[in-house]
Write an enzyme that holds these catalytic residues in place. Structure first.
Site, PDB file in Angstrom:
ATOM      1  N   PRO A 268       0.798  -1.223   0.000  1.00 58.06           N
ATOM      2  CA  PRO A 268       0.000   0.000   0.000  1.00 58.06           C
ATOM      3  C   PRO A 268       0.829   1.270   0.000  1.00 58.06           C
ATOM      4  CG  PRO A 268       0.149  -0.848   2.224  1.00 58.06           C
ATOM      5  CD  PRO A 268       0.933  -1.797   1.348  1.00 58.06           C
ATOM      6  N   ASP A 269       0.282   2.303  -0.595  1.00 54.36           N
ATOM      7  CA  ASP A 269       0.792   3.652  -0.383  1.00 54.36           C
ATOM      8  C   ASP A 269       0.572   4.015   1.088  1.00 54.36           C
ATOM      9  OD1 ASP A 269       1.824   6.165  -0.814  1.00 54.36           O
ATOM     10  OD2 ASP A 269       0.466   6.681  -2.445  1.00 54.36           O
ATOM     11  N   VAL A 270       1.157   5.098   1.532  1.00 53.19           N
ATOM     12  CA  VAL A 270       1.064   5.505   2.931  1.00 53.19           C
ATOM     13  C   VAL A 270      -0.404   5.622   3.360  1.00 53.19           C
ATOM     14  CG1 VAL A 270       1.639   7.304   4.597  1.00 53.19           C
ATOM     15  CG2 VAL A 270       3.262   6.717   2.780  1.00 53.19           C
ATOM     16  N   ALA A 272      -2.813   3.712   2.992  1.00 57.09           N
ATOM     17  CA  ALA A 272      -3.801   3.241   2.017  1.00 57.09           C
ATOM     18  C   ALA A 272      -4.425   1.909   2.407  1.00 57.09           C
ATOM     19  CB  ALA A 272      -3.160   3.117   0.631  1.00 57.09           C
TER      20      ALA A 272
END
Length: 755
Positions: A268-270, A272
């Site tokens: 995941p992105d931060v 996310a």
């Protein structure tokens, strides 16, 4: 223990019962052939088979794992595509948006390999990059400096070649952002209402796109990346069709892991990752130990929501890229401290300078104003010509969304920022050149200047104050005036303007007194020029994105002709802001009603005249085109839908060459230069496609009078469209028109073939 059986992926079987059925998208030995990933699968499966569930959970939440076979150290992730971010003794490369402007596949590979090498030598396992998206649905998007182009073909080629270079070097490419994160506004939370009564929602905006746009624009480049060995994919913060990207089974299981045959991990992105259950059963493979705690995962296992097979699958996928790029071979260095003297730069400065020159686009050149030839007097204007007040590296951080930067802008913000060991700004490079040529150089290195003095400075005024000249005074007494402009945006905020009043006033003021005004622009995205472009005293314009630590040298190489400009626009430059079809979405629901009609596809469909079209760029020499040839004018052997086996990168025959187009290019000028020949394809009307689409490009170097034949190989996927009803890539029957030329609006040769 090694597995020698053929390793494959299962076909995705969509559950018709409850959505909690977790068996979709598992790595197995039936269904999708893994091909060259077979050995990695065998190693990963063998390692995971020795782990208990607690150890598997440690693996997928980024912790060290100890078992009878030894210790597996947690994977190290780092930004980014412009260099190893926030490290000392590394190189700051040009942004991806600048690299794409070279239209040079060799340059794509060389820079990506150098970036990957520096990460490798610093001990990094996974690079958070390269970045395909945001693709460029809207020119107002803040992060377009980090990505390649709104054209999916050009984006895909650059994305895929970069992934291959990372893989060849021995680091895992973490392609991002998956998918449809086309703006920064509301990426963490979105307004749910309209003007006058909006309320805040905990969820980010939702990108709502139809199946056709999803495939023909946004998913297209990820085919190239998966085919070329991408081992990690970063899912985005936003929702797609009202489901979080990192919990979206339609995206992660159906599209990425099955349709594209992707064998690696999704991370995941931060912030996310949202829920333990939703992320685990819908395709996320790496996540937070806070969300995937022992108690949470054990509960999911005990009640049957999460199967043992899916937990095993997550662990295996975390290791697939690691083994595929041979990070287990014992040569990978330990992770270096950020300020340790581990110098990984080698000769990369030469590559950065050369690629920077290749990235610069000559938009205008009246009466051969450029290249410069030992001018007697030169005046330089604008803060973009000089260094910032502090830096580089830790003190030199490019923050915020601008809209302009007070200093020379050579790297981006957020994950698009490079860490500079030094920066060559244009003023320094021009001063060195002036000293060699005997040129007298003057400067006013600010974008706003209030002096209205006439004439040149005559000495020291009262109380020791310097009698300063105005823009107009310096301009009037110069053989050439160089005006430097920039536009800044980056992670966390979208753009607020596409031109700048202060900078444009500076250009017009200088040009009013200088009949040889040259404008140099470095920008993260489209920067409009219509406020002054038709001024007859603006004789030349250089345009590019952010060029990295050698930026000033690259620009001066072009100004003086040491490098012949060959950069080409990777997007359309409009005359007016209103000519672009899509703005920033301010509400929760962001509907992609434009479909596939973005950038030049939109300008063509609605007959809008751009200031400069997609693909445009001039040279200090001239080229002619002749002798178009089509290798197979009739393609009678193609089925409507692919018939090959499903493998990594999709159905195998999507990658088959179906015909080859060739043309002869001749340098008709007096100096050596490089031309970028571009091929555009028009489909039969039954395919319901845009008027034309880029489907090939080749950059070639030519000496005066030299001619070469360029060839464009059309793959089955290049002539396919997405059949929504059949849920397959389809080839339409009928006549395809091929055009070859120098931009999307300057097509010199025409041919055709029939399916």
């Amino acid at each position: 223990m090694r597995w020698h059986a053929l390793a494959t992926l299962t076909l995705l079987q969509w559950a018709t019962a409850t959505p909690s059925s977790p068996s979709e998208g598992l790595l197995k030995k039936d269904g999708v052939s893994l091909g060259s990933w077979q050995e990695a699968y065998a190693k990963a499966s063998s390692f995971v088979s020795k782990l208990n569930n607690s150890q598997k959970l440690s693996l997928i939440t980024g912790n060290n794992v100890n078992n009878t076979g030894g210790t597996f150290e947690a994977l190290t992730f780092e930004d980014g595509s412009q260099g190893v971010e926030y490290y000392y003794y590394v190189s700051a490369f040009s942004q991806a948006s600048a690299l794409a402007m070279t239209w040079d596949k060799d340059a794509f590979y060389a820079q990506a390999k150098a970036v990957a090498t520096e990460h490798y030598l610093k001990g990094v396992h996974i690079v958070n990059g390269p970045t395909s998206q945001p693709l460029g649905r809207t020119v107002w998007s803040g992060r377009l400096g980090e990505t390649f182009s709104p054209d999916p073909y050009l984006n895909g080629i650059a994305f895929g070649v970069s992934v291959k270079a990372y893989t060849d070097t021995g680091v895992v490419a973490g392609g991002k952002h998956f998918l449809l994160n086309e703006q920064e506004t509301n990426r963490l939370s979105a307004s749910t209402g309209g003007s006058g009564g909006s309320t805040s929602s905990a969820a980010p905006y939702s990108s709502n796109a139809d199946d056709k746009a999803l495939h023909e624009l946004y998913l297209w480049p990820f085919y190239d990346a998966v085919k070329n060995g991408m081992g990690a994919v970063m899912c985005a913060m936003n929702e797609v069709n009202n489901t979080l990207s990192c919990e979206n089974s339609e995206l992660l299981l159906k599209r990425l892991k099955t349709e594209l045959g992707y064998p690696g991990m999704v991370y995941p992105d931060v912030d996310a990752q949202s829920t333990a259950k939703g992320s685990a059963i819908n395709g996320l493979d790496y996540g937070s130990s806070r969300i995937w705690s022992d108690s949470a995962v054990n509960e999911l296992l005990s009640n049957g929501t999460l199967t043992q097979a899916r937990l095993n699958d997550m662990a295996i996928r975390n290791l697939m890229g690691y083994y595929y790029v041979h990070l287990d071979n014992g040569t990978h260095p330990s992770v270096a401290d950020r300020d340790a003297f581990v110098d990984v730069r080698a000769n990369h400065s030469r590559l950065i300078r050369a690629n920077g020159g290749k990235s610069v686009i000559l938009l205008k050149n009246t009466d051969n104003a450029l290249p410069l030839k030992r001018p007697h007097t030169m005046s330089v204007f604008g803060s973009h010509a000089r260094a910032a007040i502090a830096g580089p590296n830790v003190e030199f951080t490019v923050q915020g969304s601008g809209p302009t930067y007070n200093g020379h802008l050579a790297t981006g913000t957020g994950s698009g920022e490079g860490s500079m060991s030094y920066l060559i700004d244009p003023h320094a490079a021009l001063t060195r050149k002036a000293s060699e040529d005997g040129t007298m150089i003057r400067w006013i290195l600010n974008d706003t200047y209030s002096s209205s003095a006439t004439g040149l400075p005559s000495g020291i005024g009262d109380a020791g104050t310097f009698i300063s000249a105005s823009y107009s005074a310096y301009a009037e007494y110069s053989d050439v005036c160089l005006v430097f402009l920039n536009a800044l945006a980056g992670e966390g905020a979208d753009r607020t303007e596409l031109y700048n009043d202060d900078q444009d006033t500076m250009v017009s003021t200088v040009a009013s007194s200088c009949n040889n005004t040259v404008v140099i622009i470095n920008t993260v995205g489209a920067r409009l020029v219509d406020q002054w472009i038709e001024n007859e005293n603006v004789t030349a314009v250089l345009y590019s994105s952010l060029l990295g630590q050698e930026s000033g040298n690259s620009i001066v190489d072009i100004l003086y002709g040491d490098t012949n400009p060959s950069g080409r626009l990777t997007y359309t430059l409009a005359k007016n802001e209103s000519d672009y079809p899509v703005g920033i979405c301010e509400t929760k629901q962001c509907n992609f009603t434009e479909g596939v009609y973005i950038d030049y596809r939109y300008f063509d469909a609605y007959n809008i005249t751009p200031r400069y079209p997609f693909g445009h760029g001039l040279s200090y020499t001239t080229f002619s085109y002749s002798s178009l040839s089509v290798s197979s004018s009739t393609l009678s052997f193609l089925s409507t839908y692919p018939t090959g086996s499903l493998s990594v990168g999709g159905y195998t025959d999507l990658w088959d060459t179906v015909t080859t187009i060739s043309a002869t290019i001749t340098n008709t000028g007096s100096v050596s230069g490089a031309e970028v020949a571009q091929l555009y394809l028009t489909y039969p009307s039954s395919a319901k496609q845009p008027i034309k689409q880029l489907r090939g490009f080749e950059r070639i170097d030519l000496s005066p009078g030299e001619q070469k034949t360029v060839s464009f190989s059309l793959r089955r996927r290049d002539i396919s469209y997405w059949d929504v009803a059949a849920q397959k890539w389809a080839v339409a029957r009928g006549t395809y028109i091929v055009r070859v030329g120098t931009s999307s609006r300057d097509l010199k040769l025409v041919g055709s073939f029939v399916v």
